[in-house]
Write a protein that holds these residues in place. Structure first.
Motif, PDB file in Angstrom:
ATOM      1  N   ILE A 369      13.721  25.458   8.059  1.00 57.69           N
ATOM      2  CA  ILE A 369      14.743  26.492   7.923  1.00 57.69           C
ATOM      3  C   ILE A 369      14.083  27.830   8.229  1.00 57.69           C
ATOM      4  O   ILE A 369      13.060  28.176   7.626  1.00 57.69           O
ATOM      5  N   GLU A 373      18.926  31.897   9.031  1.00 53.79           N
ATOM      6  CA  GLU A 373      19.760  30.732   9.316  1.00 53.79           C
ATOM      7  C   GLU A 373      20.683  30.434   8.142  1.00 53.79           C
ATOM      8  O   GLU A 373      20.337  30.670   6.981  1.00 53.79           O
ATOM      9  N   VAL A 375      22.280  27.242   6.516  1.00 49.25           N
ATOM     10  CA  VAL A 375      22.060  25.794   6.539  1.00 49.25           C
ATOM     11  C   VAL A 375      22.963  25.123   5.514  1.00 49.25           C
ATOM     12  O   VAL A 375      23.096  25.595   4.379  1.00 49.25           O
ATOM     13  N   LYS A 555      23.054  25.182  11.023  1.00 51.72           N
ATOM     14  CA  LYS A 555      22.402  23.881  11.047  1.00 51.72           C
ATOM     15  C   LYS A 555      22.919  23.049   9.877  1.00 51.72           C
ATOM     16  O   LYS A 555      23.072  23.573   8.763  1.00 51.72           O
TER      17      LYS A 555
END
Length: 597
Positions: A369, A373, A375, A555
């Motif tokens: 990670i 980001e 996630v 993600k």
């Protein structure tokens, strides 16, 4: 030699605890107790003096008045010292107990979470906390041995000179009583440890029946009778075990006490016969009978305390020493890390299992990670998502693999610096019985007076929607436990407060573990929307078994049976129709469609 070291360690520990926590008060208590222990000797000698005056026909009449006045003054002084002793002891006991419990709690905070979460850990804490009630008494018993020994030696030498045979017989008959008391003490301690889980159940059922938190469920589902029945069954089983042990102790105690008092009776009869034969005065007879009672009680107390110090205390305190010597969280790292320096977080082949289990919860988990980001970790309940968060925060120690921050193994950093990187809304969040300000500000106490920041995070988390409930604003209690002006909140509102607390910390990484579990659809959409727009380079990690919140993630990491089975964007994972994520997506999509129709 090893046994002697254990005894010495036990004695020194008890004295250090009392002296460090009370100092002057403890010393005063020892002095007062020493004076009181000598009162028994003074008492019998004064009675002898009074009887000798009464039986001496040549004695002047005013002597008896002086003797009685002296006896009354001594009695008044004794009562005053007794009151002073109680005041000093209450103060010393409470301070020593609190000092010990504080050390226990500080040690508990430093222990690994996998130990705290285990049954073994809970039993150990219960055991050590129970010792807090005994340790001050232990210290007092050890010191008491000294002045009881002094008192015993004084009367023993006087009795040996008077009548050695009956003195030794009387004292010898006390030994069975001491042995019986020692055996009873060991059996009680063993049973208490064995029944520790049962005692916790009893406390839990009592809490269910009496606390306000479960009160609504108890009434709604008419649980009073079944819970009361369970409570009574558990309590009766618990008490039955103790009653059986008490029955044995009563039989042993009665038998040994009869033997013990038989020795005193034999000695007293011998003294009476000597007085009737003219070999003793009435005063001397009273003195020696008083001495044998003092010697008997002192010998029993002394031998009992010595046996307790040599056999019971080292065994009981061994559990305290074991607890204190247990390794805490491994704080091996010395590297400093500020929140602004965070760039990346990496798991590489991470394995983890609980200490009491042979089954791995995490099985070679790997992912990366990067800063900024968003996630989403997805998987069914029990797949290992929350465990990943706990090892990420350093709450659990991994069995193998490596967790890196900025490319450096996490254990090389100071654990305090690592945890400053994260703001977390745990799935099992705490509900604090504090003011609104304290409940929110606990995540960053040094900024607790920043009202502007507080109102900002309340707006983001949805707390502002029910802020008008708080009559005293930020100073209102979020419970009625301490004030009738407090506010009772729903589970969903408490979760919003927990989310508010996570936002208030303002760390570079925010983790939301099942953030919508207790929220309505509108609040859920707000959280997901806010998660999508986390700004200023912050990193977001959302743990959920719901697919709806994953669309906006950069993600998605799919966890199944402790393994990362898929990783990608929403579009990439949905396109793989045979994949785990696609299956979860289709299943929840159908459910949503049915609910809408």
């Amino acid at each position: 030699m090893k046994k002697k070291n254990k005894i010495l360690k036990t004695v020194l520990y008890c004295f250090r605890l009392m002296y460090r926590s009370t100092k002057f008060t403890f010393i005063c208590h020892i002095v007062v107790s020493s004076l009181l222990s000598l009162y028994a000797l003074l008492n019998v000698n004064m009675l002898k003096w009074i009887i000798d005056i009464l039986t001496d026909k040549t004695s002047q009449s005013n002597k008896i008045y002086y003797a009685v006045i002296a006896y009354i003054l001594a009695l008044v002084l004794y009562e005053l010292l007794q009151s002073l002793k109680k005041i000093l002891w209450d103060h010393s006991y409470e301070k020593a107990r609190n000092s010990f419990l504080r050390a226990v709690y500080e040690k508990l905070i430093a222990m690994p979470m996998e130990y705290v979460d285990s049954e073994r850990g809970r039993d150990a804490v219960d055991d050590v906390v129970w010792m807090a009630e005994l340790l001050p008494d232990m210290a007092y018993d050890i010191w008491e041995c000294i002045y009881v020994l002094v008192k015993f030696c004084i009367v023993f030498f006087a009795l040996i000179v008077f009548h050695p045979k009956f003195t030794l017989i009387a004292l010898g008959l006390i030994i069975p009583s001491v042995i019986g008391e020692l055996v009873s003490s060991r059996q009680s301690d063993s049973l208490r440890r064995k029944k520790a889980p049962s005692a916790r159940k009893i406390r839990y059922y009592r809490w269910l029946l009496t606390d306000r938190v479960p009160a609504k469920d108890i009434r709604m589902y008419d649980l009073s009778e079944p819970l009361t029945r369970r409570y009574e069954e558990e309590r009766k089983t618990y008490q039955k075990a103790y009653r059986e042990l008490d029955r044995k102790h009563v039989i042993i105690s009665t038998a040994t006490e009869i033997i013990k008092y038989g020795g005193e009776v034999l000695f007293s009869l011998a003294a009476i016969m000597m007085a009737l034969g003219g070999k003793l005065t009435i005063g001397d007879m009273t003195l020696y009978i008083g001495y044998i009672v003092i010697a008997s009680n002192s010998f029993e107390r002394l031998t009992g305390s010595v046996c307790n110090i040599c056999f019971n205390l080292p065994r009981q305190l061994a559990r305290v020493f074991e607890y204190e010597e247990m390794p805490g969280e491994e704080v091996t790292g010395e590297l400093r890390l500020s929140p602004e320096e965070f760039e990346s977080l990496e798991f590489e082949k991470v394995y983890f299992k609980y200490p009491t289990s042979d089954q791995f919860v995490l099985k070679g988990v790997s992912f990366v990670i990067r800063r900024g980001e968003k996630v989403s970790m997805v998987g069914i309940n029990g797949s290992g998502k929350s465990t990943i968060i706990k090892v990420m925060l350093g709450l659990y120690k991994i069995d193998s693999g490596v967790i890196r921050i900025n490319g450096i193994p996490m254990e090389k950093y100071r654990i305090q610096d690592v945890r400053r990187l994260f703001s977390v809304l745990f799935q099992s969040y705490a509900q604090y019985a504090l003011t609104l300000r304290e409940t929110i500000g606990l995540s960053s106490p040094d900024r607790m007076d920043d009202d502007g920041k507080m109102f900002d995070v309340m707006q983001r988390s949805g707390v502002s929607e029910f802020y008008n409930k708080f009559s005293d604003g930020l100073e209102t209690y979020v419970t009625k436990q301490f004030s009738d002006d407090g506010v009772e909140l729903s589970r969903g509102q408490h979760q919003k407060l927990a989310l508010c607390r996570a936002y208030f910390k303002d760390a570079p990484i925010i983790i939301l573990d099942e953030p919508s579990s207790a929220l309505d659809a509108e609040a859920e959409d707000r959280i997901f929307g806010d998660f999508e727009h986390i700004s200023q380079g912050k990193t977001g990690i959302m743990i959920s078994h719901r697919i709806s919140g994953s669309r906006m993630a950069d993600k998605i990491i799919v966890i199944q049976d402790g393994v990362v089975c898929e990783c990608g964007t929403h579009e990439e994972l949905v396109s793989c129709e045979s994949g785990v994520y696609a299956g979860l997506y289709q299943m929840q999509k159908k459910k949503y469609t049915v609910e809408r129709t």
